[in-house]
Every structure is written in C-alpha cells, then in structure tokens.
Design a protein around this motif. Structure first.
Motif, mmCIF file in Angstrom:
data_model
loop_
_atom_site.group_PDB
_atom_site.id
_atom_site.type_symbol
_atom_site.label_atom_id
_atom_site.label_comp_id
_atom_site.label_asym_id
_atom_site.label_seq_id
_atom_site.Cartn_x
_atom_site.Cartn_y
_atom_site.Cartn_z
ATOM 1 N N PRO A 106 4.582 6.576 -37.574
ATOM 2 C CA PRO A 106 3.548 6.910 -38.565
ATOM 3 C C PRO A 106 3.085 5.697 -39.381
ATOM 4 O O PRO A 106 1.883 5.540 -39.632
ATOM 5 N N ALA A 107 4.000 4.849 -39.780
ATOM 6 C CA ALA A 107 3.626 3.646 -40.543
ATOM 7 C C ALA A 107 2.780 2.723 -39.674
ATOM 8 O O ALA A 107 1.778 2.161 -40.134
ATOM 9 N N ALA A 108 3.162 2.577 -38.417
ATOM 10 C CA ALA A 108 2.401 1.725 -37.502
ATOM 11 C C ALA A 108 0.997 2.285 -37.299
ATOM 12 O O ALA A 108 0.016 1.532 -37.280
ATOM 13 N N GLU A 109 0.888 3.605 -37.162
ATOM 14 C CA GLU A 109 -0.425 4.241 -36.980
ATOM 15 C C GLU A 109 -1.297 4.047 -38.220
ATOM 16 O O GLU A 109 -2.494 3.768 -38.113
ATOM 17 N N ASP A 110 -0.696 4.159 -39.402
ATOM 18 C CA ASP A 110 -1.434 3.953 -40.643
ATOM 19 C C ASP A 110 -1.974 2.517 -40.707
ATOM 20 O O ASP A 110 -3.145 2.294 -41.023
ATOM 21 N N LEU A 111 -1.121 1.545 -40.393
ATOM 22 C CA LEU A 111 -1.548 0.141 -40.382
ATOM 23 C C LEU A 111 -2.668 -0.075 -39.373
ATOM 24 O O LEU A 111 -3.641 -0.784 -39.640
ATOM 25 N N PHE A 112 -2.509 0.541 -38.191
ATOM 26 C CA PHE A 112 -3.510 0.404 -37.127
ATOM 27 C C PHE A 112 -4.863 0.937 -37.607
ATOM 28 O O PHE A 112 -5.898 0.277 -37.437
ATOM 29 N N GLN A 113 -4.864 2.118 -38.217
ATOM 30 C CA GLN A 113 -6.123 2.716 -38.684
ATOM 31 C C GLN A 113 -6.750 1.878 -39.804
ATOM 32 O O GLN A 113 -7.975 1.718 -39.851
ATOM 33 N N ARG A 114 -5.926 1.347 -40.700
ATOM 34 C CA ARG A 114 -6.435 0.472 -41.753
ATOM 35 C C ARG A 114 -7.045 -0.792 -41.152
ATOM 36 O O ARG A 114 -8.109 -1.262 -41.594
ATOM 37 N N ALA A 115 -6.392 -1.344 -40.132
ATOM 38 C CA ALA A 115 -6.912 -2.540 -39.462
ATOM 39 C C ALA A 115 -8.255 -2.243 -38.809
ATOM 40 O O ALA A 115 -9.195 -3.043 -38.915
ATOM 41 N N LYS A 116 -8.363 -1.095 -38.143
ATOM 42 C CA LYS A 116 -9.627 -0.723 -37.492
ATOM 43 C C LYS A 116 -10.751 -0.611 -38.527
ATOM 44 O O LYS A 116 -11.885 -0.993 -38.262
ATOM 45 N N ALA A 117 -10.427 -0.089 -39.713
ATOM 46 C CA ALA A 117 -11.428 0.024 -40.776
ATOM 47 C C ALA A 117 -11.900 -1.365 -41.214
ATOM 48 O O ALA A 117 -13.099 -1.580 -41.454
ATOM 49 N N PHE A 118 -10.988 -2.334 -41.303
ATOM 50 C CA PHE A 118 -11.374 -3.707 -41.659
ATOM 51 C C PHE A 118 -12.235 -4.326 -40.559
ATOM 52 O O PHE A 118 -13.192 -5.048 -40.857
ATOM 53 N N VAL A 119 -11.896 -4.051 -39.297
ATOM 54 C CA VAL A 119 -12.705 -4.573 -38.187
ATOM 55 C C VAL A 119 -14.124 -4.035 -38.299
ATOM 56 O O VAL A 119 -15.095 -4.776 -38.112
ATOM 57 N N ALA A 120 -14.250 -2.758 -38.617
ATOM 58 C CA ALA A 120 -15.576 -2.141 -38.757
ATOM 59 C C ALA A 120 -16.394 -2.828 -39.849
ATOM 60 O O ALA A 120 -17.625 -2.895 -39.761
#
Length: 109
Positions: A14-28
């Motif tokens: 879950p922590a990894a998924e949260d980080l991944f989604q936050r990273a994707k938002a920064f990429v956007a």
C-alpha cells in the motif's frame, strides 16, 4: 525488547502504491524532480516491473542518462526472468537503451 519475535511483517505494497500514484501525479504536472525519487522509493518498497519502467523513463526524461540506462538494463533483466516473461517490456527496454545512448552521446536533455 517489547517486540514479539513472531510479529507479522508490514506489507509494503500500500505504501509503495501511494508513492507510485503520487509520482504519476507529479509526472502529469511535468515535475520530474519530485516524481523520480517517489518512483525510486516505491520500487524499493515493492520492486514491481511497472514501477521500474516508470522510474527509468523519469530518469531518461530528466536527462539522467546513467541512471536511466541502469534502470532500463534492470528492467530488461527483470522482464526476461519474470514468470511469465514480459517480452513487451524487454523490447521497450532494448529500444530505450538505444535512445538513451544516443541522447547521452549527443548531450540532449
């Protein structure tokens, strides 16, 4: 020590998924300087091929050629040895390694 020797390990997914989604938002938002470290930490917690692919692309788009090349090589190896193998990711890694080498040679960012 008050910790039980039989304590259940914490699931890092879950922590990894949260980080991944936050990273994707920064990429956007085109904020790669914020995205790349989040992808890296997500991958450290839960070494998934998709996260590694995103990390490699993030490094590439940031002009971090050595880091991008290392991550694409790791993606290629991971994808070849996956069960089942991921020839799509092997092909992507091979193609990106060529692009990274050319960009690095030409000094493009």
């Amino acid at each position: 020590s008050s910790r039980s020797a039989h304590a259940q390990p914490v699931d890092p997914t879950p922590a990894a998924e949260d980080l991944f989604q936050r990273a994707k938002a920064f990429v956007a938002k085109k904020d790669l300087a914020s995205a790349c470290p989040l992808f890296a930490e997500s991958y450290r917690l839960d070494p998934a091929g998709g996260t590694l692919q995103n990390l490699a692309v993030c490094y590439e788009e940031s002009g971090k050629w050595a880091s991008a090349s290392a991550r694409f090589q790791e993606l290629r190896s991971l994808s070849k040895n996956a069960s089942p193998p991921r020839p799509d990711r092997v092909k992507l890694a091979d193609e990106q390694l060529v692009i990274v080498a050319v960009d690095e040679r030409d000094g493009l960012a």
